[in-house]
Scaffold this motif. Sequence first.
Motif, PDB file in Angstrom:
ATOM      1  N   ARG A  84       1.036  -0.925   0.901  1.00  0.00           N
ATOM      2  CA  ARG A  84      -0.150   0.171  -0.184  1.00  0.00           C
ATOM      3  C   ARG A  84       0.300   1.115   0.704  1.00  0.00           C
ATOM      4  NH1 ARG A  84      -4.149  -1.283   4.817  1.00  0.00           N
ATOM      5  NH2 ARG A  84      -4.977  -3.137   3.496  1.00  0.00           N
ATOM      6  N   GLU A  85       2.055   0.978   0.771  1.00  0.00           N
ATOM      7  CA  GLU A  85       2.359   2.366   1.049  1.00  0.00           C
ATOM      8  C   GLU A  85       3.188   2.665  -0.705  1.00  0.00           C
ATOM      9  OE1 GLU A  85       5.504  -0.552   1.568  1.00  0.00           O
ATOM     10  OE2 GLU A  85       3.656  -0.717   2.109  1.00  0.00           O
ATOM     11  N   GLU A  86       4.063   1.905  -1.136  1.00  0.00           N
ATOM     12  CA  GLU A  86       4.282   1.496  -2.168  1.00  0.00           C
ATOM     13  C   GLU A  86       3.478   2.462  -3.732  1.00  0.00           C
ATOM     14  OE1 GLU A  86       7.343   2.735  -3.408  1.00  0.00           O
ATOM     15  OE2 GLU A  86       8.348   1.858  -1.284  1.00  0.00           O
ATOM     16  N   PHE A  87       2.277   1.705  -3.093  1.00  0.00           N
ATOM     17  CA  PHE A  87       1.183   2.355  -4.184  1.00  0.00           C
ATOM     18  C   PHE A  87       0.831   3.649  -4.255  1.00  0.00           C
ATOM     19  CE2 PHE A  87      -3.333   2.628  -5.291  1.00  0.00           C
ATOM     20  CZ  PHE A  87      -3.545   2.349  -6.731  1.00  0.00           C
ATOM     21  N   PHE A  88       0.285   4.047  -2.548  1.00  0.00           N
ATOM     22  CA  PHE A  88       0.368   5.504  -2.590  1.00  0.00           C
ATOM     23  C   PHE A  88       1.748   6.753  -2.840  1.00  0.00           C
ATOM     24  CE2 PHE A  88       0.418   9.384   0.307  1.00  0.00           C
ATOM     25  CZ  PHE A  88      -0.099   9.978  -0.314  1.00  0.00           C
ATOM     26  N   ALA A  89       3.172   6.194  -3.480  1.00  0.00           N
ATOM     27  CA  ALA A  89       4.022   7.073  -3.556  1.00  0.00           C
ATOM     28  C   ALA A  89       4.210   6.956  -4.776  1.00  0.00           C
ATOM     29  CB  ALA A  89       5.465   6.150  -3.186  1.00  0.00           C
ATOM     30  N   VAL A  90       3.508   5.521  -5.878  1.00  0.00           N
ATOM     31  CA  VAL A  90       3.722   5.378  -6.942  1.00  0.00           C
ATOM     32  C   VAL A  90       2.522   6.161  -7.774  1.00  0.00           C
ATOM     33  CG1 VAL A  90       3.668   3.953  -9.135  1.00  0.00           C
ATOM     34  CG2 VAL A  90       4.995   3.395  -7.299  1.00  0.00           C
ATOM     35  N   LEU A  91       1.527   6.331  -7.150  1.00  0.00           N
ATOM     36  CA  LEU A  91       0.526   6.752  -7.675  1.00  0.00           C
ATOM     37  C   LEU A  91       0.715   8.550  -7.481  1.00  0.00           C
ATOM     38  CD1 LEU A  91      -2.072   5.563  -9.170  1.00  0.00           C
ATOM     39  CD2 LEU A  91      -3.565   6.887  -7.159  1.00  0.00           C
ATOM     40  N   SER A  92       1.066   8.682  -6.694  1.00  0.00           N
ATOM     41  CA  SER A  92       1.280  10.154  -6.564  1.00  0.00           C
ATOM     42  C   SER A  92       2.784  10.371  -7.653  1.00  0.00           C
ATOM     43  CB  SER A  92       1.773  10.798  -4.954  1.00  0.00           C
ATOM     44  OG  SER A  92       0.998  10.279  -4.008  1.00  0.00           O
TER      45      SER A  92
END
Length: 265
Positions: A221-229
């Motif tokens: 989830r943490e990487e999803f948020f950063a990648v999507l940002s």
Amino acid sequence: MLLKIIGVLLLGAALIYAVFRAYDKQWKPPTQDFLPVWKDILLREISYYKRLSKNDRQLFEFKVHEFLTNVKIVGVETTINDVDRLMVAASAVIPIFAFPEWKYKNLDEVLIYPNTFGEDFATKGEGRRILGMVGTGYMERKMILSKMALRKGFRNETDKKNTAIHEFVHLIDKADGVVDGIPRALLEHQYTIPWVDMIERKLEEIVARKSDINPYASTGREEFFAVLSEYFFERPRLLRKKHPQLYEMLEEIFDQDLAAVKRKS
């Protein structure tokens, strides 16, 4: 025995106080004017800045200058210049631009490595795949960035990638004490459950290869948020077209409607 217990308690109290003081660090305001040459660099290198109104550019300059005043940026086995420093500062300011009072009080230093590095921070040899990292343990309050990735992030605006913004989003996520993809410092409580549900649905699409989102987002989830940002700040119109619900949620989180911003020549 009683003296030992008292000693341990005093030591513990001292450590807690030291940690509290570190996180309660007061940022100093800039004491000098923002240099004209810095404005030229921002106009040349940072498209986000170029699209801002005159008043917003002044705020952006202040936030960049404030960051540079309070966070050391150091080259490791490489030389860095004002372009690199301003790119780092811009990466920090862009995600929190709608929150003028935001301070990165969980960061003291950004280390710039020449290229990729390994988990042991080695800059040479095999196994060097890391482009950026938010430090933990003895590297707490530090960030490492690849100079190559830093510059590419701003000079290639079509790949939906910006390593430096990615790492600063991790720091924003970490502001509530844990990096879990839920930026409670910015996300209002009523949106937390819908955001998590949306992440889970989109992760399934990525794993099934039914998404244009970088597959690295599926690692957590943490990487999803950063990648999507990264996607949001690099290609906002495309994100709104491909993933309208995700775009609306990020618009809510960052309080920025980038897809509506007209590009300036």
